[in-house]
Design an enzyme around this catalytic site. Structure first.
Site, PDB file in Angstrom:
ATOM      1  N   GLY A 251     -35.788 -32.317 -13.419  1.00  0.00           N
ATOM      2  CA  GLY A 251     -35.622 -30.772 -13.832  1.00  0.00           C
ATOM      3  C   GLY A 251     -37.135 -30.238 -14.000  1.00  0.00           C
ATOM      4  N   ASP A 252     -38.167 -30.704 -14.428  1.00  0.00           N
ATOM      5  CA  ASP A 252     -39.396 -30.451 -14.575  1.00  0.00           C
ATOM      6  C   ASP A 252     -40.057 -30.244 -13.112  1.00  0.00           C
ATOM      7  OD1 ASP A 252     -39.012 -30.620 -17.118  1.00  0.00           O
ATOM      8  OD2 ASP A 252     -39.745 -32.703 -17.326  1.00  0.00           O
TER       9      ASP A 252
END
Length: 309
Positions: A251-252
């Protein structure tokens, strides 16, 4: 300069083991330690792709110095606020044929003086920031509306904000209308107040959120791919056939990729393809936030993309 804020960084320790049995002595087969925390992962990816990036947040103790020194060696500009207490450690346990098991420490307590110092540093950093990324959980002593405060300060200088957090801090942050927010499927359900299991359920709820005044809403949906909702349309992208080794920081990687795309003024299809490819490439390695660029480049050609109204 892209500024990333990680209020609750961590030393990420990744263990591999055949199995873990509660109540018994367990031995791991390997251990890898590296700086962690969502914003630090974002900064690491941006730096790999040649973007000038600053990392801010709170660090303390031996673990804090380890994170600062390691991130600096990778080429990221560090402007952390040093505090008393020890920065937390997080454990990611990888077992054969099982999802990653994460054990997350709460982190140290931040004092009012620490907060005052950080806010002063943050406002100085805004002076040369083109984008600000606010990521992750908040430690004890930090008010739940901290991201709302940071968004207001940046918007006064017309700086675009990317928000990726959860719980109360997410709800407070959304009230200040960041340029982009990225809940995952579970966080989107939390915002909506109901279970969202199918893409057909997620799209209208993401659209409701976008219509509150947030220009771009991203929802990471795991194997279903990545959803983006903007004013007049939605976009879905995914890539299949990936052997996922470690999904931490996927997600980062999406947030970092969208920060790049915003800086490069890419269109949504380009942005979606890049984000999904970089996120998937991240999953193919043991090291979180270390992107094998050739793998990502190849995956961009395999991304399935669709756009709808």
């Amino acid at each position: 300069m892209i500024t990333t804020v990680t209020l609750n960084p961590a030393v990420d320790k990744t263990y591999t083991a055949k199995t873990i049995l509660p109540g018994q002595v367990n031995r791991t087969t390997s251990m890898m330690m590296m700086p962690g925390g969502k914003g630090i992962n974002v900064a690491r990816v941006l730096n790999q792709y040649g973007f000038q990036v600053r990392a801010m947040g709170f660090l303390g103790g031996y673990a804090g110095y380890f994170i600062r020194d390691s991130v600096q060696k990778q080429g990221v500009q560090c402007e952390f606020t040093m505090i008393q207490g020890e920065t937390r450690s997080n454990m990611n346990i990888m077992m054969e044929d099982h999802p990653v098991t994460e054990i997350l420490e709460p982190g140290p307590t931040v004092t009012p003086d620490n907060m005052e110092c950080f806010l002063s540093q943050y406002q100085t950093a805004l002076q040369d920031s083109s984008l600000v990324v606010l990521s992750g959980s908040i430690p004890a002593g930090v008010p739940s509306d901290i991201y709302a405060t940071l968004i207001r300060l940046a918007k006064k200088q017309n700086i675009r904000l990317l928000l990726d957090t959860s719980g109360e801090s997410l709800l407070y942050g959304l009230q200040e209308k960041p340029f982009l927010c990225k809940p995952n499927q579970n966080e989107m359900a939390y915002i909506a107040g109901k279970e969202l299991s199918a893409i057909e359920d997620i799209v209208p709820e993401a659209r409701k959120l976008q219509q509150t005044g947030i220009p771009l809403v991203l929802v990471s949906m795991g194997e279903k791919g990545l959803l983006a909702v903007e004013e007049d349309r939605y976009h879905i992208a995914k890539v299949e056939g990936i052997h996922a080794v470690n999904t931490v920081a996927c997600g980062d990687s999406v947030i970092a990729s969208f920060a790049m795309s915003l800086e490069l003024s890419e269109n949504m299809e380009q942005a979606m393809r890049r984000a999904v490819a970089i996120s998937a490439a991240n999953a193919t390695t043991m090291e979180s936030g270390q992107i094998p660029k050739e793998v990502a480049k190849d995956l961009m050609t395999r991304v399935e993309y669709e756009c709808g109204i």
